[in-house]
Design a protein around this motif. Structure first.
Motif, short mmCIF file in Angstrom:
data_model
loop_
_atom_site.label_atom_id
_atom_site.label_comp_id
_atom_site.label_asym_id
_atom_site.label_seq_id
_atom_site.Cartn_x
_atom_site.Cartn_y
_atom_site.Cartn_z
N ARG A 180 -1.71 3.42 4.37
CA ARG A 180 -1.36 3.12 5.76
C ARG A 180 -0.64 4.33 6.35
O ARG A 180 0.40 4.75 5.83
CB ARG A 180 -0.46 1.88 5.84
N PRO A 181 -1.15 4.90 7.46
CA PRO A 181 -0.52 6.08 8.06
C PRO A 181 0.57 5.70 9.06
O PRO A 181 0.50 4.65 9.72
CB PRO A 181 -1.69 6.77 8.77
N VAL A 182 1.59 6.56 9.17
CA VAL A 182 2.62 6.45 10.19
C VAL A 182 2.77 7.82 10.85
O VAL A 182 3.04 8.82 10.18
CB VAL A 182 3.98 6.02 9.59
N TYR A 216 -8.37 10.43 8.85
CA TYR A 216 -8.76 10.36 7.44
C TYR A 216 -8.01 9.22 6.75
O TYR A 216 -8.60 8.43 6.01
CB TYR A 216 -8.45 11.68 6.73
N SER A 217 -6.71 9.11 7.01
CA SER A 217 -5.89 8.08 6.38
C SER A 217 -6.34 6.69 6.80
O SER A 217 -6.35 5.75 5.99
CB SER A 217 -4.41 8.27 6.75
N ALA A 218 -6.72 6.55 8.06
CA ALA A 218 -7.16 5.24 8.56
C ALA A 218 -8.43 4.77 7.87
O ALA A 218 -8.71 3.57 7.80
CB ALA A 218 -7.36 5.29 10.06
N GLN A 219 -9.22 5.72 7.34
CA GLN A 219 -10.43 5.35 6.61
C GLN A 219 -10.14 4.83 5.21
O GLN A 219 -11.02 4.26 4.57
CB GLN A 219 -11.37 6.57 6.51
N ASP A 235 0.82 -1.21 0.00
CA ASP A 235 0.00 0.00 0.00
C ASP A 235 0.86 1.26 0.00
O ASP A 235 2.06 1.22 0.25
CB ASP A 235 -0.90 0.03 1.24
N HIS A 236 0.21 2.40 -0.27
CA HIS A 236 0.86 3.68 -0.04
C HIS A 236 1.07 3.87 1.46
O HIS A 236 0.27 3.39 2.27
CB HIS A 236 -0.02 4.83 -0.55
#
Length: 559
Positions: A480-482, A471-474, A446-447
């Motif tokens: 995938r957020p870090v 927002y990213s988690a949706q 994923d991105h």
């Protein structure tokens, strides 16, 4: 003729390293595919030999780097001999690019193919002896006609067709894609068991008036690949051995050299050609089907594998209905200029080692000797060779899916410009003992969105970063957020809230400084390891606009 009703997203034509890489990447991304090859079995001989730094990074992202490098020969130098003396040494070291792979490695193409086939074996098998007879595409897909070794034909309906079928590609020809360029010199290559004292951590060039001979080490035993730029008409084993022996002995006097009869030979005319576009509707061309060039720089297999790595994640987003089909236009836009750059570099290497006149040979040798003797020039030469061969300096800054919303509010006292959109992400080391790797934060398919709280972050900044993370988690189907905090206080605050979202402490602010994250900052890292977008001050609105209007992500992917 029978009609196959099997639902397959992608048919891959050609089971060389490019086709196998595409199949493996599509499989990792959850896209169904079949891979066919008109040969009856895998090749036992290898034209390609070198695996360069950027391709090793790709293999690490694919999860196969250790298997590949387990049976390889690291190559650190190029040593050149002429007129009976050691003319120069060039280092292939690439530490300046912040990569886990500072040198190229050499291994047979067959080894790369075997690793990929073994990884695919549990789910996808190469269909050997199956030929692509014809295909016709429309607005929704491609209908292909296949023929097996018994002469039986079948018809298959697929969404996409990928031509990885080499320099004589049927896919390219039937798409009527021009293959512009030219043919130049005829060269000879041979694999031999060579008993000499030269170290195997180097490529060797013997610049003889009889023609340049290049020697490339295999990882096993005393086997070497020899290339002669002045192929003679006699290609029987004894004549080939004599040609190589005389050419090497004429310039290398440190020991007697006897080249035995070769294990394998091939005479070929150098082709320098490429297509103007690599996508036509629902069809693609990759690797040698799209671009061929001199083997002097060893970039053919590497460029093709990187074609596959670029296309796979885009095709996966479209096939899974996460992104609009327009995303696929960026494949041609990004990879065609890369192919042109690689062709230019290969042409330069070909001219350097080719068959100039005696006067030009003399001038060339004087210039090379000067670069080696003068340290400032030697450093420039080492850097340029590493830049061209490693593939680590290539970027997508001009791509239509690469952009930024970047505005530094107030005075950026640290004058931190940050890493630019379109650049390859370096493997920055950070943390208390500087051993943590940035690459370990990236998702495998994923991105990855890197969310920096900012060196001068306050409660408002932390709140904005939380909004971005929410927002990213949706966007779980592609993102995938870090979370990255610059100090223990902000880390504790974000960690308490983050839940399953990855949150790290950027000890000493190493990452914040490198990414120019004075305030809250967002960097979107593509699955292929390039920076697709950056935003400062980061806001959900800016990011959503990029995802929808530039990258083509469908709004319906929210979960």
């Amino acid at each position: 003729m029978s009609l196959s009703q099997k639902n397959t997203d992608v048919l891959i034509v050609g089971a060389g390293p490019v086709g196998l890489s595409l199949a493996y990447e599509l499989h990792r991304h959850g896209v169904s595919c079949r891979i066919i090859d008109q040969k009856m079995a895998p090749s036992e001989t290898s034209r390609a030999l070198g695996v360069f730094n950027r391709t090793l990074e790709v293999f690490e992202r694919m999860g196969i780097a250790q298997e590949i490098t387990a049976k390889t020969q690291p190559v650190h130098f190029l040593n050149v001999y002429a007129r009976g003396e050691h003319l120069m040494q060039v280092s292939f070291e690439s530490r300046a690019f912040e990569t886990p792979f500072t040198y190229p490695v050499f291994c047979p193409q067959t080894h790369v193919e075997e690793v990929l086939r073994n990884r695919l074996a549990t789910d996808i098998h190469v269909e050997w002896g199956v030929t692509l007879e014809a295909f016709e595409q429309d607005a929704t897909g491609v209908t292909v006609q296949l023929r097996d070794t018994r002469g039986d034909t079948s018809e298959l309906r697929v969404s996409w067709l990928a031509g990885c079928d080499g320099g004589h590609s049927k896919v390219r020809k039937d798409l009527h894609l021009p293959f512009t360029g030219n043919s130049s010199e005829t060269w000879l290559i041979a694999d031999v068991e060579l008993d000499w004292s030269l170290a195997k951590d180097s490529v060797y060039g013997f610049f003889s008036p009889l023609g340049t001979v290049m020697a490339y080490p295999f990882p096993e035993g005393k086997r070497w690949r020899l290339l002669n730029t002045a192929a003679r008409e006699q290609t029987d084993p004894a004549s080939v051995a004599q040609q190589f022996t005389h050419a090497i002995a004429s310039v290398y006097h440190e020991e007697p050299v006897h080249v035995p009869e070769p294990l394998w030979t091939s005479v070929f005319t150098i082709q320098q050609r490429h297509v103007p576009m690599m996508r036509v509707g629902h069809c693609f061309v990759l690797g040698d089907a799209a671009h061929v060039h001199s083997p002097a720089s060893g970039q053919g297999m590497n460029t093709g594998i990187q074609d596959a790595f670029n296309l796979a994640w885009k095709l996966a987003l479209v096939a899974r209905n996460v992104a609009e089909e327009s995303l696929l236009d960026s494949y041609t836009a990004e990879r065609t200029p890369i192919a042109t750059t690689v062709l230019r570099g290969a042409k330069g290497f070909t001219l350097a080692i080719g068959n100039p006149t005696l006067t030009m040979q003399y001038v060339r040798n004087i210039i090379m000797k000067s670069f080696f003797l003068l340290k400032p020039l030697r450093s420039v030469l080492n850097g340029q060779v590493s830049k061209v061969l490693s593939g680590l300096s290539l970027s997508y800054k001009q791509s239509q899916i690469v952009t930024e919303d970047w505005r530094v509010e107030g005075i950026n006292t640290r004058n931190m410009g940050g890493l630019l959109s379109g650049e390859r992400l370096p493997d920055i080391h950070y943390g208390f003992d500087n051993t943590a790797r940035l690459y370990n934060l990236l998702h495998s398919t994923d991105h990855t969105v890197l969310l920096f709280a900012g060196l001068q972050s306050d409660e408002t900044d932390l709140l904005r970063i939380r909004e971005l993370a929410e927002y990213s988690a949706q966007q779980q189907k592609w993102l995938r957020p870090v979370l990255i905090a610059p100090n223990p206080e902000s880390y504790d605050s974000l960690k308490e809230w983050s839940g399953t979202t990855t949150c790290i402490l950027d000890q000493y602010g190493t990452l914040h400084h490198r990414f120019g994250a004075e305030k809250q900052t967002l960097y979107l890292i593509r699955p292929d390891g390039y920076i697709g977008y950056r935003n400062q001050p980061a806001t959900p609105g800016n990011f959503e606009s990029y995802a929808k209007h530039v990258l083509g992500i469908r709004a319906t992917v929210l979960v």
